[in-house]
Design a protein around this motif. Structure first.
Motif, PDB file in Angstrom:
ATOM      1  N   ILE A  89      14.097   0.529   8.868  1.00 16.84           N
ATOM      2  CA  ILE A  89      13.364   0.087   7.680  1.00 16.84           C
ATOM      3  C   ILE A  89      12.945   1.273   6.799  1.00 16.84           C
ATOM      4  O   ILE A  89      12.858   1.149   5.577  1.00 16.84           O
ATOM      5  CB  ILE A  89      12.141  -0.782   8.064  1.00 16.84           C
ATOM      6  N   GLN A  93      13.475   1.347   2.909  1.00 16.08           N
ATOM      7  CA  GLN A  93      12.399   1.477   1.924  1.00 16.08           C
ATOM      8  C   GLN A  93      12.645   2.661   0.997  1.00 16.08           C
ATOM      9  O   GLN A  93      12.375   2.599  -0.199  1.00 16.08           O
ATOM     10  CB  GLN A  93      11.057   1.641   2.640  1.00 16.08           C
ATOM     11  N   SER A  96      15.052   1.567  -1.466  1.00 18.16           N
ATOM     12  CA  SER A  96      14.432   0.639  -2.417  1.00 18.16           C
ATOM     13  C   SER A  96      13.579   1.383  -3.439  1.00 18.16           C
ATOM     14  O   SER A  96      13.554   1.033  -4.612  1.00 18.16           O
ATOM     15  CB  SER A  96      13.553  -0.373  -1.686  1.00 18.16           C
ATOM     16  N   GLN A 100      13.536   1.697  -7.781  1.00 14.93           N
ATOM     17  CA  GLN A 100      12.425   1.476  -8.711  1.00 14.93           C
ATOM     18  C   GLN A 100      12.361   2.559  -9.788  1.00 14.93           C
ATOM     19  O   GLN A 100      11.548   2.468 -10.692  1.00 14.93           O
ATOM     20  CB  GLN A 100      11.095   1.493  -7.963  1.00 14.93           C
ATOM     21  N   GLY A 136       5.156  -6.773   0.464  1.00 12.60           N
ATOM     22  CA  GLY A 136       6.292  -5.856   0.395  1.00 12.60           C
ATOM     23  C   GLY A 136       6.030  -4.742  -0.590  1.00 12.60           C
ATOM     24  O   GLY A 136       6.867  -4.446  -1.448  1.00 12.60           O
ATOM     25  N   ASP A 156       2.653  -4.536   3.747  1.00 13.79           N
ATOM     26  CA  ASP A 156       4.078  -4.327   4.044  1.00 13.79           C
ATOM     27  C   ASP A 156       4.249  -4.247   5.561  1.00 13.79           C
ATOM     28  O   ASP A 156       3.335  -3.849   6.278  1.00 13.79           O
ATOM     29  CB  ASP A 156       4.605  -3.042   3.403  1.00 13.79           C
ATOM     30  N   LEU A 157       5.440  -4.598   6.008  1.00 13.85           N
ATOM     31  CA  LEU A 157       5.746  -4.503   7.447  1.00 13.85           C
ATOM     32  C   LEU A 157       5.657  -3.068   7.921  1.00 13.85           C
ATOM     33  O   LEU A 157       5.372  -2.800   9.090  1.00 13.85           O
ATOM     34  CB  LEU A 157       7.176  -4.987   7.704  1.00 13.85           C
ATOM     35  N   GLN A 167       1.175  -5.128   7.599  1.00 13.47           N
ATOM     36  CA  GLN A 167       0.972  -6.520   8.003  1.00 13.47           C
ATOM     37  C   GLN A 167       2.188  -7.367   7.632  1.00 13.47           C
ATOM     38  O   GLN A 167       2.785  -7.178   6.573  1.00 13.47           O
ATOM     39  CB  GLN A 167      -0.255  -7.080   7.262  1.00 13.47           C
ATOM     40  N   ASP A 168       2.503  -8.307   8.518  1.00 16.88           N
ATOM     41  CA  ASP A 168       3.553  -9.289   8.233  1.00 16.88           C
ATOM     42  C   ASP A 168       2.889 -10.444   7.476  1.00 16.88           C
ATOM     43  O   ASP A 168       1.943 -11.061   7.989  1.00 16.88           O
ATOM     44  CB  ASP A 168       4.132  -9.771   9.580  1.00 16.88           C
ATOM     45  N   PHE A 169       3.395 -10.734   6.300  1.00 20.10           N
ATOM     46  CA  PHE A 169       2.806 -11.824   5.518  1.00 20.10           C
ATOM     47  C   PHE A 169       2.798 -13.133   6.308  1.00 20.10           C
ATOM     48  O   PHE A 169       1.863 -13.927   6.214  1.00 20.10           O
ATOM     49  CB  PHE A 169       3.594 -11.990   4.209  1.00 20.10           C
ATOM     50  N   SER A 188       8.351  -9.345  -4.639  1.00 21.88           N
ATOM     51  CA  SER A 188       9.458  -8.702  -5.349  1.00 21.88           C
ATOM     52  C   SER A 188      10.437  -8.084  -4.357  1.00 21.88           C
ATOM     53  O   SER A 188      10.082  -7.154  -3.629  1.00 21.88           O
ATOM     54  CB  SER A 188       8.896  -7.643  -6.300  1.00 21.88           C
ATOM     55  N   LEU A 189      11.634  -8.619  -4.324  1.00 15.72           N
ATOM     56  CA  LEU A 189      12.712  -8.161  -3.444  1.00 15.72           C
ATOM     57  C   LEU A 189      12.320  -8.242  -1.968  1.00 15.72           C
ATOM     58  O   LEU A 189      12.697  -7.392  -1.172  1.00 15.72           O
ATOM     59  CB  LEU A 189      13.141  -6.736  -3.836  1.00 15.72           C
ATOM     60  N   PHE A 193      15.057  -9.995   1.862  1.00 12.49           N
ATOM     61  CA  PHE A 193      14.952  -9.134   3.041  1.00 12.49           C
ATOM     62  C   PHE A 193      14.841  -9.991   4.303  1.00 12.49           C
ATOM     63  O   PHE A 193      15.155  -9.536   5.397  1.00 12.49           O
ATOM     64  CB  PHE A 193      13.692  -8.282   2.852  1.00 12.49           C
TER      65      PHE A 193
HETATM   66  C1  LIG Z   1      13.167  -3.962  -0.965  1.00 14.10           C
HETATM   67  S1  LIG Z   1      11.545  -3.668  -0.446  1.00 14.10           S
HETATM   68  C2  LIG Z   1      10.767  -4.213  -1.930  1.00 14.10           C
HETATM   69  C3  LIG Z   1       9.781  -3.284  -2.461  1.00 14.10           C
HETATM   70  C4  LIG Z   1       9.125  -3.596  -3.768  1.00 14.10           C
HETATM   71  N1  LIG Z   1       8.316  -4.802  -3.682  1.00 14.10           N
HETATM   72  C5  LIG Z   1      10.117  -3.664  -4.905  1.00 14.10           C
HETATM   73  O1  LIG Z   1      10.096  -4.633  -5.663  1.00 14.10           O
HETATM   74  O2  LIG Z   1      10.888  -2.727  -5.078  1.00 14.10           O
HETATM   75  C6  LIG Z   1      11.178  -5.000   0.624  1.00 14.10           C
HETATM   76  C7  LIG Z   1       9.912  -4.775   1.387  1.00 14.10           C
HETATM   77  O3  LIG Z   1       9.441  -6.032   1.832  1.00 14.10           O
HETATM   78  C8  LIG Z   1       8.803  -5.824   3.054  1.00 14.10           C
HETATM   79  N2  LIG Z   1       8.688  -7.114   3.747  1.00 14.10           N
HETATM   80  C9  LIG Z   1       9.689  -7.940   4.116  1.00 14.10           C
HETATM   81  N3  LIG Z   1       9.213  -9.016   4.768  1.00 14.10           N
HETATM   82  C10 LIG Z   1       7.873  -8.870   4.809  1.00 14.10           C
HETATM   83  C11 LIG Z   1       6.822  -9.630   5.379  1.00 14.10           C
HETATM   84  N4  LIG Z   1       7.060 -10.763   6.045  1.00 14.10           N
HETATM   85  N5  LIG Z   1       5.557  -9.181   5.243  1.00 14.10           N
HETATM   86  C12 LIG Z   1       5.302  -8.014   4.596  1.00 14.10           C
HETATM   87  N6  LIG Z   1       6.263  -7.242   4.033  1.00 14.10           N
HETATM   88  C13 LIG Z   1       7.531  -7.657   4.147  1.00 14.10           C
HETATM   89  C14 LIG Z   1       9.699  -4.816   3.762  1.00 14.10           C
HETATM   90  O4  LIG Z   1       9.008  -4.143   4.770  1.00 14.10           O
HETATM   91  C15 LIG Z   1      10.127  -3.905   2.617  1.00 14.10           C
HETATM   92  O5  LIG Z   1       9.324  -2.748   2.519  1.00 14.10           O
END
Ligand SMILES: C[S@@+](CC[C@H](N)C(=O)[O-])C[C@H]1O[C@@H](n2cnc3c(N)ncnc32)[C@H](O)[C@@H]1O
Length: 305
Positions: A89, A93, A96, A100, A136, A156-157, A167-169, A188-189, A193
């Motif tokens: 991950i 990240q 990712s 941005q 995220g 974020d995970l 934290q996991d949402f 967002s994105l 995932f």
């Molecule tokens: C591609 S990144 C997106 C980052 C940013 N939001 C963006 O728009 O560029 C995806 C992120 O979502 C997080 N993510 C995925 N599932 C998640 C969950 N259940 N809870 C929290 N974060 C999560 C991942 O850890 C990762 O860092």
């Protein structure tokens, strides 16, 4: 570094690994080593490299979910090792964050700021800052944060900064009352995932449980809030066998959202969905059904069971 408890649980659920791989000399030599802090000039991964890392990790996550479903634990271990070897991950990240960068399309929250601009210049805004849950979150310094219009809770995970809660949402405790809820959620994105179509549907339903009641708002505020800012890679909607904008809209409407804004670029689709009712859950199921055929289509799907 040993994975934390939460991370272990996540791995068991077939989701992305968050344990960081000890950095071996030479392995990441040509890639931006470590994470690029957004305040300083980010080290660059070539656009092709970032795309390839993201695609490979998504594919591996999907294969891992399939192996888990089949009960093939040897395969799961092998796939996890592949993910780990790619940098897991953390590498995802990093790639990712590169996406941005301004020269690569910029931070998606700038689109949200354009859309809700009329609210911030309206008389009603004197009421104060809005509460945002950013799921995220990779940075505490995106355009939304810099606007100073929001009180932002970031999760974020795999947290990259002290201002982001790890934290996991899907495991975040549900709010006990309106005070614990948010006026807007940013996803967002993140949905793309999540490897499984059913889990994606569950994630969307879950967002409604964290949003304030639409009855709280009126006037210009009610035109935009409570809402969900959703961003996906464009092909998830423009070129999927199982999802197009009409289907996405039907899914969102069935869980109590109405589209307020949308924008499609070559890379991404952006949506602002306003929560219109206090309902929780969906009023009809959406199965994985082919709605467009063609060998060049992808298989991105969202289902509600
Ligand atoms: C591609 S990144 C997106 C980052 C940013 N939001 C963006 O728009 O560029 C995806 C992120 O979502 C997080 N993510 C995925 N599932 C998640 C969950 N259940 N809870 C929290 N974060 C999560 C991942 O850890 C990762 O860092």
């Amino acid at each position: 570094m040993a994975p934390k408890k939460e991370v272990v649980k996540y791995l068991a659920a077939g989701r992305p690994p968050t344990a960081s791989r000890p950095k071996k000399k030479g392995v990441v030599k040509n890639l931006a080593a470590g994470r690029p802090p957004t305040a300083t000039k980010p080290k660059s991964l070539a656009r092709k490299t970032t795309k390839s890392i993201i695609n490979k990790l998504h594919l591996l996550e999907k294969r891992k979910v399939q192996a888990i479903k089949k009960g093939d634990s040897a395969q799961v271990v092998a796939i996890e090792a592949e993910i780990e070897a790619l940098g897991g991950i953390e590498k995802y990240q990093e790639a990712s964050l590169q996406g941005q960068r301004h020269d690569r399309g910029g931070d998606s929250s700038s689109v949200l700021m354009e859309w809700v601009g009329p609210y911030f210049s309206s008389e009603e805004y004197k009421d104060g800052r809005l509460r945002m849950l950013e799921v995220g979150a990779l940075s505490t310094k995106n355009v939304c944060a810099q606007s100073n219009h929001f009180d932002i809770t970031r999760i974020d995970l795999n947290s990259q900064e002290p201002g982001i809660l790890e934290q996991d949402f899907m495991a975040r405790p549900l709010p006990k009352d309106e005070l614990g809820k948010f006026d807007i959620i940013s996803l967002s994105l993140v949905l793309n995932f999540v490897p499984d179509h059913k889990d994606r549907g569950e994630m969307l339903v879950r967002t409604t449980q964290f949003l304030t009641s639409p009855k709280r708002f009126s006037g210009t505020t009610a035109a935009f809030f409570p809402s969900l800012f959703l961003v996906l890679p464009a092909p998830c909607v423009t070129n999927s066998r199982y999802l197009d904008e009409e289907r996405l809209t039907a899914i969102m409407e069935s869980i109590g959202y109405q589209m307020v804004e949308s924008k499609t670029t070559q890379r991404l689709v952006y949506y602002l969905w306003r929560r219109t009712s206090d309902q929780v859950g969906h009023d009809k199921p959406f199965k994985k059904e082919e709605i467009r055929s063609g060998s060049t289509r992808n298989n991105f799907a969202i289902t509600l069971v």
